[in-house]
Enzyme design. Structure first.
Site, short mmCIF file in Angstrom:
data_model
loop_
_atom_site.label_atom_id
_atom_site.label_comp_id
_atom_site.label_asym_id
_atom_site.label_seq_id
_atom_site.Cartn_x
_atom_site.Cartn_y
_atom_site.Cartn_z
N TYR A 1 0.97 -1.37 0.18
CA TYR A 1 0.03 -0.29 -0.64
C TYR A 1 1.07 1.53 0.01
O TYR A 1 1.67 1.87 0.88
CB TYR A 1 -0.91 0.46 0.95
CG TYR A 1 -2.06 -1.77 1.08
CD1 TYR A 1 -3.12 -1.44 0.70
CD2 TYR A 1 -1.88 -2.11 2.04
CE1 TYR A 1 -3.98 -1.67 0.14
CE2 TYR A 1 -2.34 -3.08 1.43
CZ TYR A 1 -3.64 -3.59 1.14
OH TYR A 1 -4.28 -4.59 0.91
N ASP B 1 19.48 -9.37 1.01
CA ASP B 1 19.65 -7.41 1.67
C ASP B 1 20.55 -8.08 2.81
O ASP B 1 21.89 -7.17 2.67
CB ASP B 1 18.49 -6.49 2.17
CG ASP B 1 17.43 -6.34 1.78
OD1 ASP B 1 17.80 -5.96 0.12
OD2 ASP B 1 16.13 -6.69 1.82
#
Length: 315
Positions: free
Chosen positions: A104, A257
């Protein structure tokens, strides 16, 4: 500053139960974002790391800033936007090892980042600039920021590290391919997964991926091979580096990451490409052992213990 990175960080909502989200009643709150994950992991390993972005001038934005700063990352160049909100992400763990994610983030504060937000002198202070392929997917202005930072880095002899981080929920592979290859051509270190290599270069063979990126102008290529480890190459040598076996991975988000941070830590320590790959594999493996995007990243002493270079004192 040893490493500076930039891009969107979001508030992540992790479900307390493993089922489709429509049946989940409670969530834990955390922070996620590929760029800030790398900065946080490097800071835990004892390096100077900075991260900048735009955040909403809201409670979620303050929360993101506090969490990233709390890990020792410099956030002094973060901008707060009172006209856009902080992005959100929900995880769903139901079937399989990898969670589904729902974004979102459309129109988020981070997507509004622009060249006017850059502090050029701050960027010039870095030894390494780390860029992910997520940032140029956010908006046209975010893409302009990426290429401006690349220009500053290239003109000032700053090492550029690039993780393609292809997110097909943000843009199509047709749009992504040309942009990401342009970034790769301006980068010194590239850290693709073999699936990303196939999307960008048309081959899943790690040696071919490395060869093509080296021909493009990259100096060092580390192809991530998941649990198998990685394949690392430069113009002088190449090596396979075995991964670390994790019996029961808890959460795979953030492993890439972690690999990037471990690998860059080795680069900063001027280690061999094999040892850089080993550090990357170790941090990536440790990331999968803990629920959350960055909660499993180790401190340096913990990494040494995992590698068997330091004894653990339990009690």
């Amino acid at each position: 500053m040893e490493v500076i990175t930039f891009g969107e960080s979001m508030v992540v909502f992790n479900p307390e139960t493993n089922s489709p989200l429509r049946y989940v009643d409670s969530f834990s709150k955390a922070v996620g974002g590929a760029d800030s994950n790398v900065a946080m992991a490097l800071a835990r390993l004892g390096h100077e790391a900075g991260w900048f972005s735009r955040l909403g001038d809201d409670e979620f934005g303050r929360y993101v800033e506090n969490i990233i700063r709390g890990d020792g990352v410099d956030v002094s160049r973060v901008k707060f936007d009172d006209k856009a909100s902080t992005g959100l992400m929900f995880k769903e763990k139901s079937y399989g090892e990898n969670p589904n994610v729902y974004y979102y983030r459309k129109g988020s504060a981070a997507s509004k980042i622009c060249i006017e937000d850059l502090d050029e002198e701050y960027i010039k202070s870095a030894k390494i600039i780390h860029i992910t392929g997520i940032t140029p997917a956010l908006s046209e202005t975010a893409r302009e920021v990426v290429f401006k930072v690349l220009d500053i880095a290239n003109k000032n002899g700053i090492t550029v590290s690039f993780d393609p981080n292809i997110r097909l929920k943000l843009w199509s592979i047709e749009n992504a391919k040309s942009v990401l290859l342009q970034i790769a051509a301006k980068s010194d270190i590239i850290l693709p997964g073999n699936e990303e290599g196939e999307m960008l270069l048309g081959t899943s063979d790690e040696k071919e991926i490395a060869r093509k990126f080296l021909e493009l102008g990259c100096k060092t290529v580390a192809v991530k091979l998941g649990a198998k480890g990685c394949y690392v190459a430069n113009s002088e040598e190449d090596v396979y580096v075995a991964g670390f076996k994790v019996e029961n991975p808890v959460d795979t988000v953030g492993a890439g990451d972690g690999f990037a941070a471990g690998f860059l830590s080795g680069i900063l320590k001027k280690l061999s490409i094999e040892e850089c790959g080993r550090l990357g594999n170790a941090v990536g493996a440790m990331a999968t052992m803990v629920k959350g995007d960055n909660e499993g990243f180790p401190y340096y002493d913990q990494l040494l213990q995992f590698l068997g270079k330091k004894k653990v004192v339990d009690r």
